[in-house]
Scaffold this motif. Structure first.
Motif, PDB file in Angstrom:
ATOM      1  N   PHE A 113      28.800  28.032  14.511  1.00  0.00           N
ATOM      2  CA  PHE A 113      29.376  27.289  13.387  1.00  0.00           C
ATOM      3  C   PHE A 113      30.838  27.709  13.266  1.00  0.00           C
ATOM      4  N   TYR A 115      34.251  27.588  11.276  1.00  0.00           N
ATOM      5  CA  TYR A 115      34.673  27.354   9.893  1.00  0.00           C
ATOM      6  C   TYR A 115      36.189  27.425   9.770  1.00  0.00           C
ATOM      7  N   ARG A 142      21.573  28.726   8.736  1.00  0.00           N
ATOM      8  CA  ARG A 142      21.922  27.434   8.145  1.00  0.00           C
ATOM      9  C   ARG A 142      22.295  27.572   6.672  1.00  0.00           C
ATOM     10  N   CYS A 145      25.865  28.943   6.436  1.00  0.00           N
ATOM     11  CA  CYS A 145      26.831  27.877   6.717  1.00  0.00           C
ATOM     12  C   CYS A 145      27.017  26.983   5.498  1.00  0.00           C
TER      13      CYS A 145
END
Length: 282
Positions: A113, A115, A142, A145
């Motif tokens: 992920f 960012y 998850r 995130c």
């Protein structure tokens, strides 16, 4: 399959070694370029080395290459990590976030992920600490995130510096802004807007007024809530200590999680005499 999550930040996020060790945060170094060669930020060059060569030598910086980032991520996979959270500074201030995003697509078996914090320095790094803290608490990938997305605009970093010369040379501000500040002896309080672009919060004269304005803005951002705070300095340790004491008086609900000098890559573009203050409501 059980998740094994690692948090990564680029070196412009200013996550110091103390925090890296405490929260198991890995750092991708930015390159600092002098005539004699390239150095890796936080690896074989520190900010004091940069300040010592000012103003005679002002180096340039470059982001890590695609190959370097891919190799870095492959190494994490080889260590057994299944998930990676990469925290990166604003894409308007560095291309590193795009390089990481592209490299991550080539690394199979590591769910990454990426960012874009839309911020700089520890205004970005605080998200790495926040994410790593959630990892240590056993929060699923998850959900971490999602929580990061929900806190996207909660980081408030403001700073000023003795001179805007280095920001001008680095192309971060225009000549007109620099000349006005220089002629009027102003110290602009600078932050990043929601798009991750530098903007001027306020213009004040002198360090005393600048510190007072930083505290005023920080208190407004905190809004009486419990928060993390951080004090940063650029070759001004004494100034950093002074404002830390002021923060403790003005923001008793704030927990100082980091007080240190900025990294070498940021020193290049800001020069000496920087004071920064971060507020991150919890």
């Amino acid at each position: 399959m059980q998740e094994k999550i690692i948090v990564v930040a680029d070196s412009c996020c200013d996550v110091g070694q103390e925090l890296q060790k405490k929260y198991n945060i890995r750092v991708i170094p930015v390159h600092i370029i002098y005539p004699e060669g390239e150095y890796e930020d936080g690896v074989d060059i520190d900010p004091k080395m940069v300040y010592q060569r000012f103003p005679r030598e002002i180096p340039t910086t470059s982001m890590p290459s695609f190959g370097e980032v891919q190799k870095f991520l492959e190494g994490l996979k080889e260590e057994g990590y299944t998930h990676c959270i990469s925290i990166n500074v604003s894409d308007h201030l560095s291309g590193t976030v795009n390089t990481v995003r592209s490299a991550a697509e080539e690394v199979e078996g590591l769910d990454t992920f990426v960012y874009n914090t839309k911020d700089i320095s520890f205004g970005s790094g605080v998200y790495a600490v926040y994410a790593a803290d959630l990892v240590q608490k056993g929060i699923p990938f998850r959900e971490i995130c999602q929580r990061l997305e929900e806190k996207r605009e909660d980081s408030h970093l403001m700073f000023y510096m003795d001179s805007l010369e280095y920001l001008k040379k680095g192309g971060r501000i225009g000549n007109v802004t620099y000349m006005i500040a220089n002629v009027l002896h102003m110290k602009p309080i600078i932050s990043c807007d929601p798009e991750g672009v530098y903007y001027t919060v306020a213009k004040v004269r002198g360090s005393r007024q600048a510190k007072s304005k930083l505290l005023e803005e920080a208190a407004a951002a905190a809004g009486g809530r419990k928060c993390w705070v951080s004090v940063l300095n650029g070759n001004d340790e004494e100034g950093g200590k002074q404002i830390l004491e002021m923060v403790r008086e003005r923001l008793p609900q704030g927990e100082c999680i980091y007080c240190n000098q900025i990294n070498a890559s940021l020193a290049v573009n800001t020069g000496p005499g920087l004071i920064g203050l971060l507020v991150f409501p919890l």
